[in-house]
Write a protein that holds these residues in place. Sequence first.
Motif, PDB file in Angstrom:
ATOM      1  N   ALA A 336       0.692  -1.073  -0.279  1.00 32.22           N
ATOM      2  CA  ALA A 336      -0.104   0.205  -0.261  1.00 32.22           C
ATOM      3  C   ALA A 336       0.778   0.759  -0.022  1.00 32.22           C
ATOM      4  CB  ALA A 336      -0.846   0.034   1.435  1.00 32.22           C
ATOM      5  N   HIS A 337       0.425   1.935  -0.868  1.00 32.02           N
ATOM      6  CA  HIS A 337       1.193   3.554  -0.641  1.00 32.02           C
ATOM      7  C   HIS A 337       1.191   4.502   0.986  1.00 32.02           C
ATOM      8  CE1 HIS A 337       2.557   3.691  -4.364  1.00 32.02           C
ATOM      9  NE2 HIS A 337       0.918   3.906  -4.938  1.00 32.02           N
ATOM     10  N   SER A 338       2.215   5.108   1.407  1.00 31.05           N
ATOM     11  CA  SER A 338       2.192   5.326   2.903  1.00 31.05           C
ATOM     12  C   SER A 338       0.794   7.128   2.730  1.00 31.05           C
ATOM     13  CB  SER A 338       3.239   6.403   2.807  1.00 31.05           C
ATOM     14  OG  SER A 338       3.549   6.896   3.673  1.00 31.05           O
ATOM     15  N   GLY A 339       0.060   6.549   3.820  1.00 29.35           N
ATOM     16  CA  GLY A 339      -0.545   7.735   4.043  1.00 29.35           C
ATOM     17  C   GLY A 339      -2.373   7.131   3.313  1.00 29.35           C
ATOM     18  N   THR A 340      -2.289   5.892   3.025  1.00 27.55           N
ATOM     19  CA  THR A 340      -3.638   5.501   3.071  1.00 27.55           C
ATOM     20  C   THR A 340      -3.896   4.834   4.114  1.00 27.55           C
ATOM     21  OG1 THR A 340      -2.870   3.373   1.681  1.00 27.55           O
ATOM     22  CG2 THR A 340      -2.960   4.815   0.177  1.00 27.55           C
ATOM     23  N   GLN A 341      -5.144   4.416   4.020  1.00 27.39           N
ATOM     24  CA  GLN A 341      -5.880   3.872   5.378  1.00 27.39           C
ATOM     25  C   GLN A 341      -5.489   2.099   6.254  1.00 27.39           C
ATOM     26  OE1 GLN A 341      -9.835   4.858   6.551  1.00 27.39           O
ATOM     27  NE2 GLN A 341      -9.428   4.377   8.493  1.00 27.39           N
ATOM     28  N   VAL A 342      -5.203   1.626   4.520  1.00 30.44           N
ATOM     29  CA  VAL A 342      -4.312  -0.060   5.289  1.00 30.44           C
ATOM     30  C   VAL A 342      -3.345   0.564   5.414  1.00 30.44           C
ATOM     31  CG1 VAL A 342      -3.938  -1.602   3.730  1.00 30.44           C
ATOM     32  CG2 VAL A 342      -6.111  -0.984   2.989  1.00 30.44           C
ATOM     33  N   ALA A 343      -2.484   0.923   5.225  1.00 34.48           N
ATOM     34  CA  ALA A 343      -1.002   1.270   5.030  1.00 34.48           C
ATOM     35  C   ALA A 343      -0.761   1.672   7.175  1.00 34.48           C
ATOM     36  CB  ALA A 343      -0.236   1.967   4.528  1.00 34.48           C
ATOM     37  N   GLN A 344      -1.799   3.049   7.319  1.00 33.36           N
ATOM     38  CA  GLN A 344      -1.828   3.666   8.939  1.00 33.36           C
ATOM     39  C   GLN A 344      -2.138   1.620   9.565  1.00 33.36           C
ATOM     40  OE1 GLN A 344      -4.590   6.458   7.650  1.00 33.36           O
ATOM     41  NE2 GLN A 344      -3.685   7.870   7.446  1.00 33.36           N
ATOM     42  N   THR A 345      -3.286   1.351   9.263  1.00 30.09           N
ATOM     43  CA  THR A 345      -3.620   0.790   9.969  1.00 30.09           C
ATOM     44  C   THR A 345      -2.303  -0.824  10.155  1.00 30.09           C
ATOM     45  OG1 THR A 345      -5.956   0.479   9.398  1.00 30.09           O
ATOM     46  CG2 THR A 345      -5.148  -1.687   9.892  1.00 30.09           C
ATOM     47  N   VAL A 346      -1.885  -0.996   9.124  1.00 26.15           N
ATOM     48  CA  VAL A 346      -1.063  -2.666   9.244  1.00 26.15           C
ATOM     49  C   VAL A 346       0.421  -1.814   9.110  1.00 26.15           C
ATOM     50  CG1 VAL A 346       0.137  -3.599   7.584  1.00 26.15           C
ATOM     51  CG2 VAL A 346      -1.776  -3.214   7.000  1.00 26.15           C
ATOM     52  N   GLU A 347       0.710  -0.599   9.780  1.00 31.58           N
ATOM     53  CA  GLU A 347       1.997  -0.006   9.945  1.00 31.58           C
ATOM     54  C   GLU A 347       1.721  -0.294  11.478  1.00 31.58           C
ATOM     55  OE1 GLU A 347       2.966   3.444   7.029  1.00 31.58           O
ATOM     56  OE2 GLU A 347       2.262   3.631   8.536  1.00 31.58           O
ATOM     57  N   GLN A 348       0.946  -0.462  12.709  1.00 34.07           N
ATOM     58  CA  GLN A 348       1.205  -0.799  13.996  1.00 34.07           C
ATOM     59  C   GLN A 348       0.793  -2.134  13.811  1.00 34.07           C
ATOM     60  OE1 GLN A 348      -2.608   0.967  16.069  1.00 34.07           O
ATOM     61  NE2 GLN A 348      -3.455   1.633  13.459  1.00 34.07           N
ATOM     62  N   ALA A 349       1.437  -3.125  13.004  1.00 36.50           N
ATOM     63  CA  ALA A 349       1.116  -4.705  12.941  1.00 36.50           C
ATOM     64  C   ALA A 349       2.045  -5.317  12.113  1.00 36.50           C
ATOM     65  CB  ALA A 349      -0.976  -5.222  13.316  1.00 36.50           C
ATOM     66  N   GLY A 350       2.439  -4.674  11.694  1.00 39.34           N
ATOM     67  CA  GLY A 350       3.539  -5.672  10.429  1.00 39.34           C
ATOM     68  C   GLY A 350       4.169  -4.746   9.723  1.00 39.34           C
ATOM     69  N   LEU A 351       4.286  -4.920   8.491  1.00 43.16           N
ATOM     70  CA  LEU A 351       4.657  -4.016   7.428  1.00 43.16           C
ATOM     71  C   LEU A 351       5.158  -4.000   6.287  1.00 43.16           C
ATOM     72  CD1 LEU A 351       8.759  -6.082   7.703  1.00 43.16           C
ATOM     73  CD2 LEU A 351       7.920  -3.195   8.539  1.00 43.16           C
ATOM     74  N   VAL A 352       4.747  -2.172   6.146  1.00 48.06           N
ATOM     75  CA  VAL A 352       3.946  -2.353   4.436  1.00 48.06           C
ATOM     76  C   VAL A 352       5.421  -1.631   3.518  1.00 48.06           C
ATOM     77  CG1 VAL A 352       2.503  -0.477   2.801  1.00 48.06           C
ATOM     78  CG2 VAL A 352       2.086  -1.182   5.751  1.00 48.06           C
ATOM     79  N   VAL A 353       4.782  -2.775   2.405  1.00 45.24           N
ATOM     80  CA  VAL A 353       6.027  -2.369   1.979  1.00 45.24           C
ATOM     81  C   VAL A 353       5.157  -1.228   0.145  1.00 45.24           C
ATOM     82  CG1 VAL A 353       7.326  -3.775   1.716  1.00 45.24           C
ATOM     83  CG2 VAL A 353       5.572  -3.904   0.400  1.00 45.24           C
ATOM     84  N   PRO A 354       5.511  -0.498  -0.673  1.00 43.80           N
ATOM     85  CA  PRO A 354       5.100  -0.196  -2.093  1.00 43.80           C
ATOM     86  C   PRO A 354       4.399  -1.536  -3.038  1.00 43.80           C
ATOM     87  CG  PRO A 354       6.657   1.156  -2.380  1.00 43.80           C
ATOM     88  CD  PRO A 354       6.743  -0.106  -1.520  1.00 43.80           C
ATOM     89  N   PRO A 355       2.749  -1.505  -4.049  1.00 40.63           N
ATOM     90  CA  PRO A 355       2.899  -1.844  -4.123  1.00 40.63           C
ATOM     91  C   PRO A 355       2.774  -2.456  -5.289  1.00 40.63           C
ATOM     92  CG  PRO A 355       1.521  -0.141  -3.851  1.00 40.63           C
ATOM     93  CD  PRO A 355       2.690   0.545  -3.463  1.00 40.63           C
TER      94      PRO A 355
END
Length: 408
Positions: A336-355
């Motif tokens: 997910a891109h930074s700032g999206t709601q998916v990113a904001q949620t998952v960043e608390q519970a794992g890792l997020v990388v660019p699509p």
Amino acid sequence: MKILIQALNYPPEFTGTGKYTGEMAEWLAARGHKVSVITTPPYYPQWKVWQEYSAFAYGRETIQNVKVIRCPLWVPTKLSGLKRILHLLSFAVSAMPVVFWQIVKQRPDVVIVIQPYLFAAPWVRLVSLLSQNKTWLHIQDYELDAAFALGFVKLKPLWRFATLFERVLLRSFDRVSTISERMMDRLKIKGVKPENTFLFPNWIDTDTIYPLDRMGTTLGAHFILSPDHFVALYSGNMGVKQGLDLIIEVAKRLRENKRIIFVLCGDGAVRENLMNQAHELKNIKFLPLQPIEKFNELLNQADVHLLPQREDAADLVMPSKLGGMLASGCPILATAHSGTQVAQTVEQAGLVVPPGDVGAFVDALLFMASNQEQCQEWGKRAREIAVQEWDKEQILLKFEQELVKGMI
């Protein structure tokens, strides 16, 4: 209250939007409301009408005190932009006489439209004006935006006309709700007055989905997994929006890694294609859609949940599967891109990388596989988020309060 719901998907489908519509309707009925649903025969996610139902006949049944009317539906064997439109249109047309009868003769207090809103909502709104009942439009995903972003429909003149039509339609409803803050922002852009909008997120039953010991489950024995395996699980619909090709590419790069095992569970339009891409890979397993009574065990097979998304689907949908991932108490790796709601949620519970970034996904997965303590912390936080922010009872109580308030 007398409540009429029109929705494309409904139980016994137990994945996707049908799950939430069914749980909402049954919860309202249990609270004493008189609930009726106009829907289709179950067909999702297999894209094939279930054997015990008919695609061509009307039918009635009662499920948990909810009266369900099923209307004929055309389900294409192979999907395209035009076929998707005809698929949705077939339900809108077959449901028209039923909608008319239920609204004009039965006089519900409120009519809720869920999907397909662009085809069903105009007729519902027109008939509702005759009977002067309240109307509520609930958006699980932005059908129009997604269709053009994902390339299902490409004609720009059609896009401009459809966008104008959608704006007029959205503003005609007494209430319009959707499932995430970012999707709420889109309602404002589309011209819906803030006082007519309502945040109605999806939920998870945290008493049904909860952390388990993977090796103590029957599914764990079925997988022949050892404590040394690191299981990267994707469970859900296998469609275009999910961008699951990325998982296949990641599995190819990690084919020599004997510890990381990829499990893809579910069904959908691209499942066969994914299996063809992965036919030589020994580190990836495909499972059919699991029965609902096995769902918690399935989610607890994961050392990490995988949540890929196509770049052009960001904030057009809020993946419903995220609630189960969080409630299971396992960390999540999402695109997910930074700032999206998916990113904001998952960043608390794992890792997020660019699509679409296979390299970043591989690096993140390797990091998680070698940092057990961090994964445990992410898993604990995931469970906390599920309990605090995705609780079914709290969300549905707020919805009921808003529903009653709208009748005053």
